[in-house]
Design a protein around this motif. Structure first.
Motif, PDB file in Angstrom:
ATOM      1  N   ASP A  63       5.275  11.196  20.296  1.00 17.12           N
ATOM      2  CA  ASP A  63       5.435  10.625  22.083  1.00 17.12           C
ATOM      3  C   ASP A  63       6.516   9.818  22.004  1.00 17.12           C
ATOM      4  OD1 ASP A  63       3.223  12.420  22.435  1.00 17.12           O
ATOM      5  OD2 ASP A  63       1.818  10.513  22.295  1.00 17.12           O
ATOM      6  N   THR A  64       7.114   9.098  20.903  1.00 17.69           N
ATOM      7  CA  THR A  64       8.030   8.119  20.982  1.00 17.69           C
ATOM      8  C   THR A  64       9.256   8.504  20.431  1.00 17.69           C
ATOM      9  OG1 THR A  64       6.436   6.350  21.361  1.00 17.69           O
ATOM     10  CG2 THR A  64       8.594   5.595  20.400  1.00 17.69           C
ATOM     11  N   TYR A  65       9.196   8.774  18.949  1.00 17.16           N
ATOM     12  CA  TYR A  65      10.571   8.812  18.105  1.00 17.16           C
ATOM     13  C   TYR A  65      11.093  10.324  18.510  1.00 17.16           C
ATOM     14  CZ  TYR A  65       9.379   4.671  15.526  1.00 17.16           C
ATOM     15  OH  TYR A  65       8.921   3.256  15.556  1.00 17.16           O
ATOM     16  N   VAL A  66      10.436  11.314  18.549  1.00 14.04           N
ATOM     17  CA  VAL A  66      11.055  12.792  18.866  1.00 14.04           C
ATOM     18  C   VAL A  66      11.747  12.580  20.081  1.00 14.04           C
ATOM     19  CG1 VAL A  66      10.284  15.033  19.062  1.00 14.04           C
ATOM     20  CG2 VAL A  66       9.388  13.768  17.216  1.00 14.04           C
ATOM     21  N   PRO A  67      11.123  12.069  21.395  1.00 14.04           N
ATOM     22  CA  PRO A  67      12.071  12.264  22.369  1.00 14.04           C
ATOM     23  C   PRO A  67      13.156  11.374  22.346  1.00 14.04           C
ATOM     24  CG  PRO A  67       9.628  11.755  22.821  1.00 14.04           C
ATOM     25  CD  PRO A  67       9.869  11.955  21.449  1.00 14.04           C
ATOM     26  N   ALA A  68      13.047  10.211  21.639  1.00  9.66           N
ATOM     27  CA  ALA A  68      14.122   9.160  21.504  1.00  9.66           C
ATOM     28  C   ALA A  68      15.383  10.101  20.788  1.00  9.66           C
ATOM     29  CB  ALA A  68      13.742   8.005  21.015  1.00  9.66           C
ATOM     30  N   ILE A  69      14.915  10.339  19.565  1.00 13.15           N
ATOM     31  CA  ILE A  69      16.046  11.092  19.013  1.00 13.15           C
ATOM     32  C   ILE A  69      16.496  12.335  19.314  1.00 13.15           C
ATOM     33  CG2 ILE A  69      16.458  12.333  16.455  1.00 13.15           C
ATOM     34  CD1 ILE A  69      14.153  10.371  15.324  1.00 13.15           C
ATOM     35  N   THR A  70      15.750  13.141  19.925  1.00 11.73           N
ATOM     36  CA  THR A  70      16.190  14.434  20.702  1.00 11.73           C
ATOM     37  C   THR A  70      17.424  13.989  22.072  1.00 11.73           C
ATOM     38  OG1 THR A  70      14.194  15.678  20.504  1.00 11.73           O
ATOM     39  CG2 THR A  70      15.621  16.292  22.270  1.00 11.73           C
ATOM     40  N   ARG A  71      17.303  12.945  22.674  1.00 18.09           N
ATOM     41  CA  ARG A  71      18.024  12.390  23.855  1.00 18.09           C
ATOM     42  C   ARG A  71      19.368  11.890  22.786  1.00 18.09           C
ATOM     43  NH1 ARG A  71      13.128  10.740  26.401  1.00 18.09           N
ATOM     44  NH2 ARG A  71      13.117   8.673  25.184  1.00 18.09           N
ATOM     45  N   LEU A  72      19.051  11.051  21.872  1.00 16.47           N
ATOM     46  CA  LEU A  72      20.324  10.689  21.097  1.00 16.47           C
ATOM     47  C   LEU A  72      21.115  11.742  20.610  1.00 16.47           C
ATOM     48  CD1 LEU A  72      18.641   7.538  19.181  1.00 16.47           C
ATOM     49  CD2 LEU A  72      20.664   7.649  21.022  1.00 16.47           C
ATOM     50  N   ILE A  73      20.515  12.746  19.978  1.00 13.55           N
ATOM     51  CA  ILE A  73      21.435  13.878  19.565  1.00 13.55           C
ATOM     52  C   ILE A  73      22.182  14.418  20.569  1.00 13.55           C
ATOM     53  CG2 ILE A  73      21.116  16.385  18.788  1.00 13.55           C
ATOM     54  CD1 ILE A  73      18.783  15.522  17.157  1.00 13.55           C
ATOM     55  N   ASP A  74      21.481  14.738  21.871  1.00 12.06           N
ATOM     56  CA  ASP A  74      22.428  15.184  23.055  1.00 12.06           C
ATOM     57  C   ASP A  74      23.482  14.419  23.420  1.00 12.06           C
ATOM     58  OD1 ASP A  74      22.467  16.885  25.499  1.00 12.06           O
ATOM     59  OD2 ASP A  74      22.497  15.275  26.527  1.00 12.06           O
ATOM     60  N   PHE A  75      23.158  13.010  23.574  1.00 12.97           N
ATOM     61  CA  PHE A  75      24.396  11.980  23.611  1.00 12.97           C
ATOM     62  C   PHE A  75      25.379  12.140  22.538  1.00 12.97           C
ATOM     63  CE2 PHE A  75      25.920   7.986  22.663  1.00 12.97           C
ATOM     64  CZ  PHE A  75      26.871   7.557  23.891  1.00 12.97           C
TER      65      PHE A  75
END
Length: 328
Positions: free
Chosen positions: A209-221
């Motif tokens: 709920d926290t780390y996967v969404p954060a890393i996914t958005r960072l990858i896109d960035f």
């Protein structure tokens, strides 16, 4: 002179294998043949555009293509195995050899640090790769004991998720449930990486709920920041997206710190990492490790499961071949 040759359409390549020139603009082509803000999410379409009009080409010209954008270096794309192998074998830091291009990893470096294996060049690349080789080579990882730990972690989480799915179906009276698969796969992959590789305990719900969404958005960035680098400053300075990006970066830093705790405690695969390099020199590579494993491995697993979901006969065959295995 280079710009003039580009405008005249002169082929800059010579030798036995001469690639054919790709027109920048071609009606009906799936995409422009280079990343830009509106197509960078679709790399396969970009690659398809290189081979959209090769029916009239013969020999190596059909498999080796180049594009020239006035004022920029030539871009060569090949799908010929012999050429790919030759380039890989001749990439090093010796005179006359291909150098490692750092530009595709520029956005990654800005988000994670420039001293990573993906970004480092020449002797720095070789030295870091040598240090990392011991704990992560096939001979080290492909051991029954190591795989047993991976399998145990995966099996426990899969059972938990399946039980939650069954409970939800029973409560809603459903037999078929539509769900987004990739976030589930990403969470399991990140759990195995954090738990088995780095020897750190992080609650599964927190990972999902926290780390996967954060890393996914960072990858896109990271990807968008490579294609349109100036957007980096805009997103960092202004608005809700900038605040979210800073929060995501903080989560990745925290997960990196947790991974390094395993080194201090001698857990996971850290005991096999034989180096006195300080923790701060490993931070960038750990961040890339966390993001890279989440993206590439999860994408591969998601595609495999998606195809298997449409082939129940193959599901049964795989089940029969593996159900009695107690060692992988």
């Amino acid at each position: 002179m280079k710009l003039l040759n580009q405008l005249r359409g002169l082929n800059p390549f010579k030798g036995d294998i001469v690639p054919s020139r790709l027109s920048l603009f071609k009606p009906g082509r799936p995409s422009l043949p280079f990343p830009h803000p509106w197509n960078y999410h679709e790399p396969l379409r970009i690659l398809d555009s290189f081979y959209f009009d090769v029916e009239d080409k013969v020999g190596s010209a059909k498999h080796n293509r180049y594009v020239d954008i006035p004022g920029l270096p030539y871009v060569l794309v090949t799908r010929e195995p012999a050429v790919i192998k030759a380039i890989l074998l001749d990439s090093d830091n010796k005179p006359g050899q291909f150098d490692r291009d750092t530009s595709p990893a520029a956005g990654i470096a800005r988000a994670t640090g420039e001293d990573t294996l993906l970004y480092a060049n020449r002797d720095q690349w070789r030295n870091q790769k040598k240090v990392a080789a011991s704990p992560f080579t096939r001979s080290s990882l492909f051991q029954a004991e190591t795989f047993a730990e991976f399998e145990s972690t995966f099996r426990a989480t899969a059972r938990q998720r399946l039980e939650l799915l069954r409970q939800g179906q029973a409560e809603r009276g459903e037999e078929i449930t539509r769900m987004e698969l990739e976030p589930e796969v990403q969470a399991v992959m990140l759990e195995m990486l954090v738990t088995n590789f780095f020897g750190t305990e992080v609650p599964y719900k927190e990972l999902r709920d926290t780390y996967v969404p954060a890393i996914t958005r960072l990858i896109d960035f990271m990807v968008s920041d490579t294609v349109i680098p100036r957007s980096r400053n805009f997103y960092k300075r202004f608005g809700a997206r900038g605040r979210l990006l800073r929060s995501d970066a903080a989560h990745l830093r925290r997960l990196t710190e947790l991974a390094l705790l395993g080194r201090q405690n001698g857990t996971g695969l850290w005991p096999r990492f034989k180096s006195d390099v300080p923790d701060e020199k490993l931070v960038s590579n750990i961040r890339v490790f966390l993001a890279g494993a989440l993206e590439a491995t999860s994408s591969f697993a998601t595609w495999a499961i998606s195809h298997l979901s449409r082939r129940t006969d193959l599901q049964e065959r795989i089940f029969e071949e593996t159900k009695d295995l107690d060692e992988y």
